[in-house]
Design an enzyme around this catalytic site. Structure first.
Site, PDB file in Angstrom:
ATOM      1  N   HIS A 247      -4.092   5.751   3.720  1.00 43.48           N
ATOM      2  CA  HIS A 247      -4.750   4.625   3.067  1.00 43.48           C
ATOM      3  C   HIS A 247      -4.197   3.294   3.573  1.00 43.48           C
ATOM      4  O   HIS A 247      -4.950   2.355   3.857  1.00 43.48           O
ATOM      5  CB  HIS A 247      -4.541   4.766   1.562  1.00 43.48           C
ATOM      6  CG  HIS A 247      -5.314   3.833   0.703  1.00 43.48           C
ATOM      7  ND1 HIS A 247      -4.897   2.561   0.419  1.00 43.48           N
ATOM      8  CD2 HIS A 247      -6.481   3.992   0.029  1.00 43.48           C
ATOM      9  CE1 HIS A 247      -5.763   1.968  -0.393  1.00 43.48           C
ATOM     10  NE2 HIS A 247      -6.736   2.820  -0.648  1.00 43.48           N
TER      11      HIS A 247
ATOM     12  N   ASP B  63       0.847  -1.189   0.000  1.00 44.73           N
ATOM     13  CA  ASP B  63       0.000   0.000   0.000  1.00 44.73           C
ATOM     14  C   ASP B  63       0.882   1.238   0.000  1.00 44.73           C
ATOM     15  O   ASP B  63       2.076   1.181  -0.307  1.00 44.73           O
ATOM     16  CB  ASP B  63      -0.912  -0.025   1.239  1.00 44.73           C
ATOM     17  CG  ASP B  63      -2.293   0.540   0.943  1.00 44.73           C
ATOM     18  OD1 ASP B  63      -2.378   1.748   0.640  1.00 44.73           O
ATOM     19  OD2 ASP B  63      -3.282  -0.208   1.032  1.00 44.73           O
TER      20      ASP B  63
ATOM     21  N   ASP C 200      -3.430   0.722  17.457  1.00 46.97           N
ATOM     22  CA  ASP C 200      -4.176  -0.460  17.039  1.00 46.97           C
ATOM     23  C   ASP C 200      -3.420  -1.312  16.025  1.00 46.97           C
ATOM     24  O   ASP C 200      -3.809  -2.440  15.755  1.00 46.97           O
ATOM     25  CB  ASP C 200      -5.532  -0.054  16.453  1.00 46.97           C
ATOM     26  CG  ASP C 200      -6.656  -0.148  17.474  1.00 46.97           C
ATOM     27  OD1 ASP C 200      -6.469  -0.820  18.493  1.00 46.97           O
ATOM     28  OD2 ASP C 200      -7.721   0.457  17.245  1.00 46.97           O
TER      29      ASP C 200
ATOM     30  N   ASN D 138      -7.324  -4.790  21.665  1.00 44.05           N
ATOM     31  CA  ASN D 138      -6.621  -4.187  22.803  1.00 44.05           C
ATOM     32  C   ASN D 138      -7.435  -3.150  23.563  1.00 44.05           C
ATOM     33  O   ASN D 138      -6.887  -2.298  24.256  1.00 44.05           O
ATOM     34  CB  ASN D 138      -5.316  -3.543  22.303  1.00 44.05           C
ATOM     35  CG  ASN D 138      -5.574  -2.536  21.193  1.00 44.05           C
ATOM     36  OD1 ASN D 138      -6.719  -2.243  20.849  1.00 44.05           O
ATOM     37  ND2 ASN D 138      -4.506  -2.000  20.627  1.00 44.05           N
TER      38      ASN D 138
ATOM     39  N   SER E 169     -10.891  -0.752  -2.235  1.00 42.62           N
ATOM     40  CA  SER E 169      -9.704  -0.772  -1.364  1.00 42.62           C
ATOM     41  C   SER E 169     -10.071  -1.221   0.042  1.00 42.62           C
ATOM     42  O   SER E 169      -9.233  -1.755   0.766  1.00 42.62           O
ATOM     43  CB  SER E 169      -9.077   0.623  -1.289  1.00 42.62           C
ATOM     44  OG  SER E 169      -8.321   0.898  -2.429  1.00 42.62           O
TER      45      SER E 169
END
Length: 504
Positions: free
Chosen positions: A219, A184, A193, A232, A443
């Protein structure tokens, strides 16, 4: 903290990405990576726009007749007035540079070489402007009870409900043992995260590290978060929250890149023993059209010329297919977004979408609800997204990608969050600076499917034959649309729970 609602502001027309509570004017936006969703465009015309796909004047891809490269290729390339910059053993691909306009013809005469073509640059996705996050979701969960319940923004992740990811977690499948390579743009490598599951990162973009360097929409962070954001108790959760992430930058932070970088990224992911490769990127390219040539000066368009390179486009697909076949043969399941041109691949066969149209690639179309925020427990989550490419041979499976087709600018509240109703129909995930945002496009669909593939591999204990992963995806998908493989859903919308619980 009580959620607040900010007054609308303009969003870049280059993309669609909404930060939680940092709003925008719907009239000023288009779907991410897409043409306007109000109409199905002529995809070939869109792809041929100046600047869409550009031939790199001094950059070349050498394609061998077999999977082996010719002996002493460096010396033979030099004799043809070129410099070999990279060799990818086993793929039959190598990269070179040359200022000699006759280099391709000269190097093409090397014994064992099939063809020598120019590299091409393309706009893999279009970034949106900066977004902020200042809210807390604390209200009733909209997903089935599961391990994700303690994630602050889990209630906004309707895509997980659509593919039954919570049920898969409850059945014990969470992706442990699977490594997913995300090819990407740049990534927020310190995002709370993402960081727990990142095992490595690499950039193939000259001058740009893997770390996302802008303050706008990331992105790469968004796609990685959908696949494997950690469980978490913070923000969102990935489809495969215990899978590991290998983050590979093959596009600039601004979304542009070269196919040679993509090829290098695929090869690197295989060398790092990735089980799944996700590519939420690509270009829709006419097989027969003229293209700009950057004349060896990519940052200066004043001397660009137009060239007709039908054979080079055909050979470019061969080159990408060699890379994806190599990946598949070495144990990596390759997944790519089908593209956002609203193109019917059966009708417009002049258009090729790379890499989703390459050999052995699982191509993912996008689904979305309309007005989900008005009825989170009763809205159909499997509508066909307005922008998605389609066609029986162009789509393998479907997955949640989101949409902004809901009309008007109504305001809704979901899980304590107030926002435009259409925004909730998009996919919610990570972005830059440790924040979160909505975005829509194929995407966003690809990562949902990649997450399911990681769950399958994890259940198998890792090291799974891609053919078996594909077969499991097919056997477990929900057959929507016309029975069998259809133009919009392919073999069906992926289903995580069925994928990890059905008899093998």
């Amino acid at each position: 903290m009580h959620p607040s609602f900010f007054t609308p502001r303009s969003l870049s027309v280059l993309g669609l990405s909404l930060g939680l509570l940092a709003s925008c004017s719907k009239e000023d936006i288009q779907l991410k990576d897409a043409a306007p969703q109000s109409a199905a465009l002529s995809s070939a015309a869109a792809a041929a726009d100046a600047g869409s796909v550009v031939r790199r004047g001094n950059q070349y891809i050498i394609i061998s007749s077999t999977d082996a490269l010719p002996a002493d290729l460096a010396a033979q390339t030099q004799a043809a007035n070129g410099t070999l910059t990279d060799q990818l053993p086993g793929t039959g691909l190598a990269l070179a540079t040359s200022t000699d306009p006759n280099f391709a013809a000269k190097a093409g005469r090397i014994s064992g070489v099939r063809s020598v073509i120019h590299d091409f640059s393309f706009q893999g996705f279009n970034p949106a402007s900066d977004r902020n996050l200042e809210a807390v979701a604390e209200a009733e969960n909209t997903n089935p009870a599961s391990a994700g319940d303690n994630e602050r923004y889990f209630p906004l992740q309707w895509g997980h409900t659509a593919i039954q990811a919570p049920e898969a977690w409850n059945a014990g499948a969470r992706g442990a043992g699977a490594l997913v390579a995300v090819l990407d743009g740049g990534f927020d490598l310190t995002h709370p995260d993402l960081q727990p599951n990142i095992v490595g990162s690499r950039s193939f973009v000259p001058g740009e590290p893997a770390q996302f360097g802008l303050t706008s929409f990331s992105h790469g962070s968004h796609t990685a978060g959908t696949i494997a954001a950690a469980d978490n108790s913070l923000g969102v959760i990935g489809v495969a929250p215990d899978a590991k992430l290998l983050l590979v930058k093959v596009l600039r932070d601004a979304g542009s890149g070269s196919f040679s970088w993509m090829i290098q990224g695929i090869y690197y992911a295989v060398e790092q023993k990735a089980d799944v490769i996700n590519m939420s990127l690509g270009a829709a390219i006419p097989r027969n059209s003229k293209f700009r040539d950057d004349n060896g000066t990519p940052d200066d368009t004043t001397d660009d010329k137009w060239v007709n390179e039908t054979k080079e486009i055909q050979e470019l697909l061969v080159a990408i297919s060699k890379a994806t076949t190599y990946a598949t043969q070495h144990g990596a399941t390759v997944i790519a977004s089908s593209g956002n041109d609203a193109n019917n691949g059966q009708r417009d066969q002049d258009l090729v979408h790379i890499p989703s149209g390459a050999t052995n690639v699982i191509s993912i179309s996008a689904t979305a609800p309309t007005g989900w925020a008005m009825n989170p427990f009763g809205t159909n989550l499997d509508g066909v997204a307005s922008y998605t490419n389609y066609g029986i041979s162009d789509v393998t499976f479907a997955a949640p990608g989101g949409d902004a087709a809901y009309p008007g600018s109504d305001i809704s509240t979901v899980a304590g969050v107030r926002q435009y109703t259409y925004a909730f129909d998009m996919v919610f995930s990570c972005t830059s600076l440790g924040r979160y945002t909505w975005s829509a496009g194929t995407s966003m669909a690809g990562p949902h499917a990649a997450g399911v593939a990681a769950l399958i591999v994890g259940k198998n204990g890792g090291q799974m034959d891609p053919a078996q992963v594909r077969a499991t995806l097919r056997a477990s998908a929900d057959d929507l649309g016309k029975p069998g493989r259809d133009p919009y859903y392919g073999y069906g919308r992926v289903n995580a729970f069925r994928a990890v619980t059905q008899a093998q």
